[in-house]
Write a protein that holds these residues in place. Sequence first.
Motif, short mmCIF file in Angstrom:
data_model
loop_
_atom_site.label_atom_id
_atom_site.label_comp_id
_atom_site.label_asym_id
_atom_site.label_seq_id
_atom_site.Cartn_x
_atom_site.Cartn_y
_atom_site.Cartn_z
N LYS A 1 -53.67 104.00 6.02
CA LYS A 1 -54.32 102.68 6.12
C LYS A 1 -55.81 102.82 5.87
CE LYS A 1 -53.18 99.15 6.41
NZ LYS A 1 -53.10 98.15 5.32
N SER B 1 -56.67 103.12 2.30
CA SER B 1 -56.50 101.88 1.51
C SER B 1 -57.67 100.91 1.69
CB SER B 1 -55.19 101.19 1.88
OG SER B 1 -55.29 100.55 3.14
N VAL C 1 -51.74 93.06 13.57
CA VAL C 1 -52.52 93.19 12.35
C VAL C 1 -52.98 91.81 11.91
CG1 VAL C 1 -52.36 93.81 9.90
CG2 VAL C 1 -51.36 95.30 11.65
N GLN D 1 -56.38 96.21 11.10
CA GLN D 1 -55.60 96.49 9.89
C GLN D 1 -54.35 97.32 10.18
OE1 GLN D 1 -56.17 95.15 6.92
NE2 GLN D 1 -57.95 94.08 7.70
N TYR D 2 -54.32 97.95 11.34
CA TYR D 2 -53.17 98.75 11.77
C TYR D 2 -53.11 98.66 13.29
CZ TYR D 2 -50.13 102.79 12.59
OH TYR D 2 -49.10 103.60 12.99
#
Length: 159
Positions: free
Chosen positions: A154, A157, A5, A134-135
């Motif tokens: 995720k 968000s 990440v 991001q993930y």
Amino acid sequence: MALSVGSKAPDFTLKSKGAEGLRDIALGANLGKKNTVLLFFPLAFTSVCTQEMCDVTAGLGSYEGLNAEVIAVSVDSPFAQEAWAKKENITITVASDLNKTTAKNYEVLLDDLIGLGSVSARAAFVIDKAGVIQYAEQTPTPKDLPNFEAIKAKLASLS
């Protein structure tokens, strides 16, 4: 182990085969527009991979509702992927990493799977509109599925 990440996602252009013929699938096409869920899977026509892609296809609306495109990647040829997708009614984009470069770049290439040679691990990445991971998840074994609830959380968000 998979890229982490916060890393810049390596760009790629892969081939996908569908009714319209061969077409290019590029991560860069989503940059600035939508998030990308990148799913690596070992091989088409296998039970766990079929379950995963059928489940994702069934829930595709939830990813689209979170402004995300799902791209599934394996080392199979685009022609084998197309036959598999037709047989199993898989409608997500499936792209061929036949030369295994993208799996190497994302650090998810397994050296050998049950004596078949190198294939991609089962892994999932959420890449935001800016091209940042991001993930990231590589499952413990190819038989395990990614945590799709965490992937959706995720995506929710991200703006």
